[in-house]
Structures are given as C-alpha cells and as structure tokens.
Design an enzyme around this catalytic site. Structure first.
Site, PDB file in Angstrom:
ATOM      1  N   ASN A  11       0.816  -1.228   0.000  1.00 43.01           N
ATOM      2  CA  ASN A  11       0.000   0.000   0.000  1.00 43.01           C
ATOM      3  C   ASN A  11       0.850   1.278   0.000  1.00 43.01           C
ATOM      4  O   ASN A  11       0.341   2.354   0.270  1.00 43.01           O
ATOM      5  CB  ASN A  11      -0.973  -0.009   1.183  1.00 43.01           C
ATOM      6  N   HIS A  12       2.131   1.148  -0.282  1.00 40.67           N
ATOM      7  CA  HIS A  12       2.984   2.339  -0.297  1.00 40.67           C
ATOM      8  C   HIS A  12       2.863   3.060  -1.632  1.00 40.67           C
ATOM      9  O   HIS A  12       2.718   2.434  -2.673  1.00 40.67           O
ATOM     10  CB  HIS A  12       4.437   1.947  -0.015  1.00 40.67           C
ATOM     11  N   LEU A  30       3.399   7.177  -3.845  1.00 39.19           N
ATOM     12  CA  LEU A  30       3.649   8.617  -3.904  1.00 39.19           C
ATOM     13  C   LEU A  30       2.524   9.182  -4.760  1.00 39.19           C
ATOM     14  O   LEU A  30       2.218   8.639  -5.823  1.00 39.19           O
ATOM     15  CB  LEU A  30       5.016   8.890  -4.529  1.00 39.19           C
ATOM     16  N   ASN A  83       3.923   3.942  12.799  1.00 41.80           N
ATOM     17  CA  ASN A  83       4.310   2.678  13.459  1.00 41.80           C
ATOM     18  C   ASN A  83       5.508   2.986  14.344  1.00 41.80           C
ATOM     19  O   ASN A  83       6.642   3.016  13.853  1.00 41.80           O
ATOM     20  CB  ASN A  83       4.728   1.615  12.426  1.00 41.80           C
ATOM     21  N   HIS A 131      -4.694   6.271  11.037  1.00 43.25           N
ATOM     22  CA  HIS A 131      -3.545   6.390  10.124  1.00 43.25           C
ATOM     23  C   HIS A 131      -3.899   6.145   8.672  1.00 43.25           C
ATOM     24  O   HIS A 131      -3.062   6.298   7.788  1.00 43.25           O
ATOM     25  CB  HIS A 131      -2.430   5.437  10.552  1.00 43.25           C
ATOM     26  N   GLY A 164      -7.594   1.699   5.655  1.00 38.63           N
ATOM     27  CA  GLY A 164      -7.634   0.291   6.053  1.00 38.63           C
ATOM     28  C   GLY A 164      -8.379  -0.555   5.033  1.00 38.63           C
ATOM     29  O   GLY A 164      -9.440  -0.167   4.546  1.00 38.63           O
ATOM     30  N   LYS A 215       3.226   3.851  -7.799  1.00 41.00           N
ATOM     31  CA  LYS A 215       3.258   2.736  -6.849  1.00 41.00           C
ATOM     32  C   LYS A 215       4.515   1.907  -7.076  1.00 41.00           C
ATOM     33  O   LYS A 215       4.861   1.626  -8.216  1.00 41.00           O
ATOM     34  CB  LYS A 215       2.031   1.836  -7.039  1.00 41.00           C
TER      35      LYS A 215
END
Lengths: 138, 482
Positions: free
Chosen positions: B204-205, B207, B331, B405, B408, B481
């Site tokens: 899920n990272h 920019l 985290n 955060h 989800g 991604k």
C-alpha cells in the site's frame, strides 16, 4: 499453484498440505516465490546453497520463509526450484539447493515485496499429512 | 465470549470493561461509528485489543482507533501506553514496518500548471525512485555511511545534499531520534537496508500528486501553506527491509526472553520485554535506528521528487515552493509524558497504525506549529482522497495523543484480483483524471479503491470527537506505486 491461498483482508495467508516435512517446506519456499514473482517465468541458470536452523518447527518455518524473502529481494536471486533436506540434531536444520537466475522485474512479473513472515495464525500439524498455515506480511 | 461485545458509552465511543477472567489489566476503548465498529467485529480486531490489555504494565485503557483492523498480536489502529518503569516494550506493538509514515509537500502550483505534463511527470517520478529490489538501489552505501544514516537520520540526508534544514524542522522528532545504536542491528538488517534507502516499496505504499479539493480550517491551512486548488505531493512508505528485519530479530529475542521475565501472553506476536531490561534497551536502540532510516528514506524520495518536478516543469525548486509541510510516523513506540489518573507519568506509547496527533503547546510539536497543533495526514485509497488534520486537546484526553492512520483494507487482495481487472481499475482512475504508474500489474488491482474503507468516515470520527480536526481534503491526480 501447489498451495492454497486462504482468505485474509490484508496479507497472504497460505495453507500447505504435503505428504512429509520436506515437501511441506519445499512448497512453503515456492509460496514465497509465487507471492513475489511468476515462478514459471524463472529459468534455472544458477544454483545456490541455502541453510537455516530453528529450535522447533515453527522457528524453522519462520526462518526458512525469511531466508527465501532475503534471497529474492536482497540477493536478487529469482528461484524456480528448491531441493532440500531437513535434519534434526540439537535443533532442526534445512540445507537446500535453490535453482534460478538473477531477478528481472519485468521478465519475472514482479508482484509484491513481502515484508516478513509472521507467527500470526501459524500452525504446523504432522499426521498422515503435514498441514502448515502461515501468514506473510505484505 | 459476551464480554468481547463492546458497550456504547458515548458518542462514537465503545468500551469493553476489564475482565480479569480474560487476564485483562485495563479496559479497551474503541472510537468508531456503527459501521466501522461492525467491520471491526467481523475480524479479530477486538480480540487482539483485549489481548494487548493483558500485557504487564499497560495503563488506563487500550485504544482502538476508527480505522482499527486485525493485525499480528496488536490490532492495526491500536494504541497502548505502558508504564516506562514497570511496563513492557513490544516489537509487535510497533510492527514490521517500523516508522512507516506519511509526509506532505506543498507547491506553488495549481492543477492547470501540472495537468498538461502530468503523464510525463508521473513517468519521470516513477523512473527517479528506485524499487530497492535486488541491486536496484539508488545509492551505494558503505557500512560506515549506513551507520551515519542510522545515527543521524534526516540531518544525514541534508548534509549529503538531499534536502534543506527547513525539512528537518518539520519532521516528527526533527527526523532524528537520539540514542539509535547501529551495534544493536543485525548484519542481515543492514544487508536488507543498504540497497533500499530512498525506495518506496510495494503493497500500500505510494507517492501521490494531489490537488487540494476542500478547505475546512482556513487558518490552519494557511499556516501550513495550503490553499484551495493547489498541487501537493504525499509520500507513504517506511523503513523497508531494514525495519522489517529488526522487528523479526527482536520478536525472536523477546519471545525467548519471556520465560526469563516470567511473562505469559495469549499470542506470541505480542512478545515483549521489560522496557528497562537489557533486551528492551537493545530493541529501542535498534528501533530508533529504523526510525532514522525511514525518515531518511522519505527525505531522499522528497529530494528526487523535487528534482523531477524541476526537470519536467522547468522551474527551480525555489519557484516551485516545494516545502515540506510535515512528516509523521504511524508505526512507532516512544516514551512520552501523559496524564494518567490525574498524574503526569512517563509511558511507552505504542502506536501501531496510529498517528501522533498532539495539540498546541506540546514541546514535541515543531516551533512552526507549536501554537497551532501538530499537522496529521491520513491517506485514503489511491482513487479517493486523503486528509490533513490538526491535533486537538481531546487526543490527550482520549487516545494518548493519537488518531487514525489510513482507510484500512476491507477486501482481501485475492478478492480484489477476482473482482477487478487491471484495465477496469485503470479506467476507473482515468475517468477520474488520475494518471497511475505502477511497478506491478497486481499492485494496481489489489489497491483498487473499492478494497478500502471510506476514509471520510474514519476522519469524521476523529473530527467529531475533537481528537484531530479537519483542515483540508486532498484528491489524487497522479499515483506512483512501487
């Protein structure tokens, strides 16, 4: 695929049914490769020896999964096949030969980078069949 | 287990009373609307929060935030404060991706300045940020250079030309955690980390190039340099294989030390050690090294982002005004002072998928924002929107200074692949004017917006309860991604 992907909202929850521990750990290694890459696209051009140990089967599985992730992502070695042996001395040991080639993100259809194996929902049962369940953090 | 059914005790607030039969030392408090709670009840979120409430030294109550979902040991979207003297520190309470976090860059650009070159910009950014897989790192670090990154954090990046002093000033902890110790980090973590500094990672990272779609708090937005229609850049990533390995290493160490400290736990992923023990100190020093790694990682990506904008838009960095608004971790575990039973106390706050959301006048908030409150970023899914919030006093009363955060996931990756094709997702995004470039085909399908909860409803809970309030909504126009 030679393993089953169980339903999980965020990560890869894998179930393996095998006739013995050697086959189960081979399939576990394959599941890491197939989560990350298209295994069929990998050619066997090189071989590497990989060894891991664990104080019990759960640690052995955790350490084995971690090692395969390391080989693919950090060492850049795309693995097509494992040939392995498991021994139990003071602790369990795997010595494996991995057959593959340097990773090529396009050729091997890179899918996702596994962050880590986990102990979450990990199960290993040895009966007539060896059944293992484990979750890979994506 | 009827005691696991939360009881409504107020607006968007639910509680599970302490049940000693379950080993609970404190209650669990959940902040959610009815739908979000229902979702949490469908997996192990609540059970995991109850398990956390059994850890020795846990204080007041375990918190589940509106984006709470099942994790490993700790629920994601969970906060637990442990007594710093008599309590525990838990690698699982931080998670595998130590200092996964979000940073936001503002610009002087409007959408119309970027739109004609959007495709070129997305491609340039994609090519500028390495994958970090195999030997595809962006820079080669020697062992001593890596040690410097681990000890110094963002100031290392700045000293090496990857940013300005202003960047460090608006990072959580100024992008530098004191007392990080590379000697507490395994060789394997170093090997995994060295080629990955400055890389996004997958899953899920992302920019994202965005535009400011809504302003909800004019004054706060102005102070952050944010205005309607402006282009912003949001980066979401963490400490890569370096942090993952530190978590795995210390999970093993902690689990093996449980017997030594006579700790019994309902789940081995909760493995913890006394905060002041040798193992606890070692984990903290290694975890702090991962905090510094992750902040440096995001800083380097920021540098390449600025260079990419300069190249494509043919403007200087100064003209582009690409200042960092803030950088926040979701985290993390740190010792902070909180009021417990009316008294100030030092506690180890574990934020697992939770963002610090301190109000005005906390000394940890950078000078620039100290009289305003801390900026908070909550990213949504790639097709929807993200939010800028502002930390408010109720965060100190309710959530140990924390808020949600992210959105989800609500649909598994497998289901996403079964239900959607790459071309469907691409069409959905392009119909909304969003340009996307991803390293993997599966990455696009698995991250389809429909796989995520509605980020707006999560933000509404935080806003309504005065934990962190709405400043602005950002919508994507370009997504990269890993």
């Amino acid at each position: 695929m030679s393993f089953k992907l169980l339903e999980h909202a965020t990560d890869a929850f894998i179930e393996i049914t095998a006739s013995d521990l050697k086959e189960a750990f081979t399939l576990a290694g394959n599941s890491v490769v197939e989560t990350t890459l298209d295994r069929d696209a990998i050619e066997e051009k090189e071989e590497r020896i990989i060894s891991v140990a664990g104080k019990d089967l759960r640690y052995l599985l955790f350490n084995w999964l971690e090692e395969v992730i390391f080989q693919i992502i950090t060492e850049g070695f795309a693995i097509h096949r494992f040939k392995l042996d498991i021994k139990k001395k003071l602790e369990y040991e795997i010595v494996a030969t991995a057959y593959g080639e340097p990773i090529d993100l396009q050729k091997h259809h890179f899918k996702v980078e596994i962050k880590a194996p986990t102990f979450h929902l990990m199960e290993i049962s040895e009966g007539k069949k060896v059944v293992m369940r484990f979750l890979l953090d994506l | 287990m009827s005691s696991l059914i939360p009881k409504k005790i107020g607006n968007m607030t639910y509680k599970i009373e302490k049940d000693e039969a379950l080993g609970m030392r404190v209650p669990v408090v959940i902040y959610a609307d009815d739908q979000l709670l229902e979702k949490m009840m469908s997996d192990r979120t609540i059970k995991q929060a109850v398990n956390v409430s059994t850890i020795p030294g846990v204080l007041q109550n375990v918190v589940v935030l509106p984006d709470g979902h099942e994790g490993y040991g700790f629920p994601v979207g969970g906060v637990a404060a442990m007594d710093a003297e008599e309590g525990m520190i838990s690698p699982g309470g931080v998670g595998y991706d130590i200092n996964c976090g979000v940073r936001l860059l503002r610009t002087n650009l409007k959408e119309q300045d970027v739109r004609p070159k959007l495709k070129e910009l997305v491609n340039d950014l994609f090519n500028s940020i390495p994958s970090g897989v195999g030997s595809k790192g962006a820079i080669r670090l020697s062992t001593s250079q890596l040690d410097e990154v681990l000890v110094k954090g963002v100031p290392w990046a700045i000293d090496n030309g990857y940013g300005t002093k202003d960047d460090a000033e608006v990072c959580e902890e100024n992008g530098h955690m004191d007392k990080a110790d590379p000697n507490k980090v395994s060789d394997r973590a170093r090997k995994r980390g060295a080629p990955q500094l400055g890389s996004l990672g997958s899953g899920n990272h992302f920019l994202e190039i965005q535009k400011v779609a809504e302003i909800h708090d004019e004054e706060a937005a102005k102070r952050m340099g944010i205005e309607q229609g402006q282009v912003t850049v949001l980066t979401h990533c963490g400490s890569r294989g370096f942090g993952h390995q530190i978590c795995s290493d210390y999970l093993r160490i902690s689990e093996q030390a449980l017997k030594k400290y006579n700790i019994s736990l309902p789940d081995r992923e909760l493995a913890c050690v006394p905060n002041s023990s040798e193992e606890g100190e070692s984990y903290r020093k290694a975890m702090f090294a991962a905090l510094n790694f992750a902040w440096s990682n995001r800083q380097m990506i920021t540098h390449w982002t600025r260079k990419s904008f300069e190249r494509v838009l043919k403007q200087s960095e100064a003209d582009l005004g690409m200042n960092l608004v803030y950088d926040v971790s979701h985290n993390i575990a740190k010792v902070e002072k909180h009021t417990i039973d009316g008294k100030q106390k030092s506690v180890v706050v574990h934020r697992k998928g939770a963002t610090r959301a301190f109000p005005a006048n906390r000394e940890e908030v950078p000078k620039k924002y100290r009289d305003l409150g801390q900026p908070v970023f909550i990213p949504g899914s790639m097709g929807t929107g993200s939010w800028i919030l502002l930390g408010q006093p109720n965060s100190m009363n309710l959530t140990f200074g924390s808020t949600a955060h992210g959105a989800g996931r609500t649909m598994s990756r497998t289901k996403a692949r079964q239900n959607y094709t790459e071309s469907q997702v691409r069409k959905f995004l392009s119909d909304k004017g969003i340009e996307v470039k991803a390293l993997t085909r599966d990455g696009i399908v698995e991250e389809t917006p429909q796989a995520y909860k509605d980020v707006d409803s999560i933000v509404n809970v935080s806003h309504e309860l005065g934990i962190a309030t709405k400043v602005a909504k950002l919508v994507p126009i370009g997504v990269i991604k890993g």
